[in-house]
Motif scaffolding. Structure first.
Motif, PDB file in Angstrom:
ATOM      1  N   LYS A 106      87.357  83.418 -35.582  1.00 56.26           N
ATOM      2  CA  LYS A 106      86.037  83.938 -35.214  1.00 56.26           C
ATOM      3  C   LYS A 106      85.642  83.437 -33.829  1.00 56.26           C
ATOM      4  CE  LYS A 106      81.189  83.917 -36.719  1.00 56.26           C
ATOM      5  NZ  LYS A 106      80.589  83.558 -35.449  1.00 56.26           N
ATOM      6  N   GLU A 107      85.796  82.153 -33.582  1.00 53.21           N
ATOM      7  CA  GLU A 107      85.467  81.566 -32.277  1.00 53.21           C
ATOM      8  C   GLU A 107      86.277  82.216 -31.161  1.00 53.21           C
ATOM      9  OE1 GLU A 107      83.519  78.993 -30.940  1.00 53.21           O
ATOM     10  OE2 GLU A 107      82.386  78.866 -32.806  1.00 53.21           O
ATOM     11  N   VAL A 108      87.593  82.335 -31.375  1.00 53.22           N
ATOM     12  CA  VAL A 108      88.468  82.871 -30.334  1.00 53.22           C
ATOM     13  C   VAL A 108      88.185  84.358 -30.107  1.00 53.22           C
ATOM     14  CG1 VAL A 108      90.876  83.304 -29.699  1.00 53.22           C
ATOM     15  CG2 VAL A 108      90.229  81.108 -30.708  1.00 53.22           C
ATOM     16  N   ILE A 109      88.004  85.136 -31.177  1.00 54.48           N
ATOM     17  CA  ILE A 109      87.697  86.568 -31.034  1.00 54.48           C
ATOM     18  C   ILE A 109      86.389  86.748 -30.282  1.00 54.48           C
ATOM     19  CG2 ILE A 109      86.983  88.650 -32.304  1.00 54.48           C
ATOM     20  CD1 ILE A 109      89.073  87.792 -34.482  1.00 54.48           C
ATOM     21  N   GLN A 110      85.359  86.018 -30.668  1.00 57.77           N
ATOM     22  CA  GLN A 110      84.062  86.203 -30.021  1.00 57.77           C
ATOM     23  C   GLN A 110      84.070  85.688 -28.590  1.00 57.77           C
ATOM     24  OE1 GLN A 110      81.257  84.754 -33.005  1.00 57.77           O
ATOM     25  NE2 GLN A 110      81.005  86.860 -33.712  1.00 57.77           N
ATOM     26  N   GLU A 111      84.881  84.684 -28.313  1.00 57.27           N
ATOM     27  CA  GLU A 111      84.994  84.209 -26.937  1.00 57.27           C
ATOM     28  C   GLU A 111      85.649  85.261 -26.047  1.00 57.27           C
ATOM     29  OE1 GLU A 111      87.615  80.708 -25.451  1.00 57.27           O
ATOM     30  OE2 GLU A 111      85.649  79.882 -26.015  1.00 57.27           O
ATOM     31  N   LYS A 112      86.636  85.965 -26.590  1.00 57.48           N
ATOM     32  CA  LYS A 112      87.355  86.967 -25.806  1.00 57.48           C
ATOM     33  C   LYS A 112      86.623  88.303 -25.723  1.00 57.48           C
ATOM     34  CE  LYS A 112      91.995  85.146 -26.601  1.00 57.48           C
ATOM     35  NZ  LYS A 112      92.492  84.984 -25.250  1.00 57.48           N
ATOM     36  N   PHE A 113      85.905  88.706 -26.790  1.00 59.68           N
ATOM     37  CA  PHE A 113      85.319  90.039 -26.876  1.00 59.68           C
ATOM     38  C   PHE A 113      83.799  90.055 -26.853  1.00 59.68           C
ATOM     39  CE2 PHE A 113      89.034  92.572 -27.792  1.00 59.68           C
ATOM     40  CZ  PHE A 113      89.931  91.665 -28.334  1.00 59.68           C
ATOM     41  N   GLY A 114      83.152  88.977 -27.246  1.00 58.83           N
ATOM     42  CA  GLY A 114      81.702  88.964 -27.392  1.00 58.83           C
ATOM     43  C   GLY A 114      81.332  88.858 -28.863  1.00 58.83           C
ATOM     44  N   ASP A 115      80.047  89.044 -29.148  1.00 60.44           N
ATOM     45  CA  ASP A 115      79.548  88.895 -30.510  1.00 60.44           C
ATOM     46  C   ASP A 115      79.888  90.140 -31.314  1.00 60.44           C
ATOM     47  OD1 ASP A 115      78.246  87.810 -32.684  1.00 60.44           O
ATOM     48  OD2 ASP A 115      76.246  88.412 -32.001  1.00 60.44           O
ATOM     49  N   GLY A 116      80.781  90.012 -32.265  1.00 59.96           N
ATOM     50  CA  GLY A 116      81.195  91.140 -33.075  1.00 59.96           C
ATOM     51  C   GLY A 116      82.282  90.737 -34.041  1.00 59.96           C
ATOM     52  N   ILE A 117      82.940  91.757 -34.597  1.00 58.91           N
ATOM     53  CA  ILE A 117      83.968  91.535 -35.609  1.00 58.91           C
ATOM     54  C   ILE A 117      85.173  92.421 -35.360  1.00 58.91           C
ATOM     55  CG2 ILE A 117      82.304  90.852 -37.381  1.00 58.91           C
ATOM     56  CD1 ILE A 117      82.620  93.711 -38.569  1.00 58.91           C
ATOM     57  N   MET A 118      86.261  92.115 -36.040  1.00 57.40           N
ATOM     58  CA  MET A 118      87.424  92.986 -36.056  1.00 57.40           C
ATOM     59  C   MET A 118      87.287  93.908 -37.249  1.00 57.40           C
ATOM     60  SD  MET A 118      91.505  92.098 -36.294  1.00 57.40           S
ATOM     61  CE  MET A 118      91.521  91.615 -38.000  1.00 57.40           C
ATOM     62  N   SER A 119      87.438  95.196 -37.011  1.00 58.02           N
ATOM     63  CA  SER A 119      87.332  96.187 -38.078  1.00 58.02           C
ATOM     64  C   SER A 119      88.462  96.029 -39.080  1.00 58.02           C
ATOM     65  CB  SER A 119      87.374  97.599 -37.495  1.00 58.02           C
ATOM     66  OG  SER A 119      87.403  98.556 -38.527  1.00 58.02           O
ATOM     67  N   ALA A 120      88.120  96.169 -40.345  1.00 61.07           N
ATOM     68  CA  ALA A 120      89.135  96.263 -41.391  1.00 61.07           C
ATOM     69  C   ALA A 120      89.258  97.713 -41.850  1.00 61.07           C
ATOM     70  CB  ALA A 120      88.772  95.353 -42.560  1.00 61.07           C
TER      71      ALA A 120
END
Length: 152
Positions: A106-120
């Motif tokens: 979560k930390e790494v994804i949000q650091e790279k992309f911003g505040d959000g999630i990966m779609s399932a």
């Protein structure tokens, strides 16, 4: 905390996150400074892995934190999270990976992309067998669309 009371992993994590934010550092920059990978460094900083004394000392130095954090970072973690535990061994191991590395991802994804999630939903996953003389490996590749949170 007094000098006699050792810091816990959660105390260390809170101080690390505050120092990281105050210095404006990325996990990648911190990891490079301590000589480890970003995912592992993040996981250890979040209390899910133990660091070697040298790595812990490097981390507190790069973040200008007190040396009193080193014992907490070196301590073996108790990898516990509040969820119902699946009993199937294959599912349990995947559950364990998410439990241990979920906050890190979560930390790494949000650091790279911003505040959000990966779609399932807009998502693909591949499982591959990788032959290795030390024992075959499981390779899981997940690719999901990034979905930013919206404000309204």
């Amino acid at each position: 905390m007094t000098a006699e009371t050792p810091l816990s992993k959660s105390d260390a994590t809170a101080l690390i996150l505050a120092a990281k934010a105050a210095k404006g550092l990325s996990w990648e920059a911190i990891a490079e400074a301590v000589g480890m990978s970003p995912v592992w460094t993040t996981s250890a900083a979040l209390g899910m892995n133990s660091m070697s004394p040298a790595t812990a000392e490097a981390l507190v130095a790069v973040l200008d934190l007190p040396a009193a954090l080193v014992p907490a970072l070196v301590a073996f973690p108790t990898k516990v999270w509040d969820q119902t535990v699946p009993t199937d061994p294959a599912i349990y191991r995947l559950y364990e990976i998410v439990g241990v590395y979920g906050p890190t991802l979560k930390e790494v994804i949000q650091e790279k992309f911003g505040d959000g999630i990966m779609s399932a939903i807009d998502f693909t996953m591949e499982v591959e067998k990788v032959e290795d003389p030390k024992g075959d490996r499981v390779k899981v590749t997940m690719i999901g669309k990034f979905l930013p949170y919206k404000a309204w």
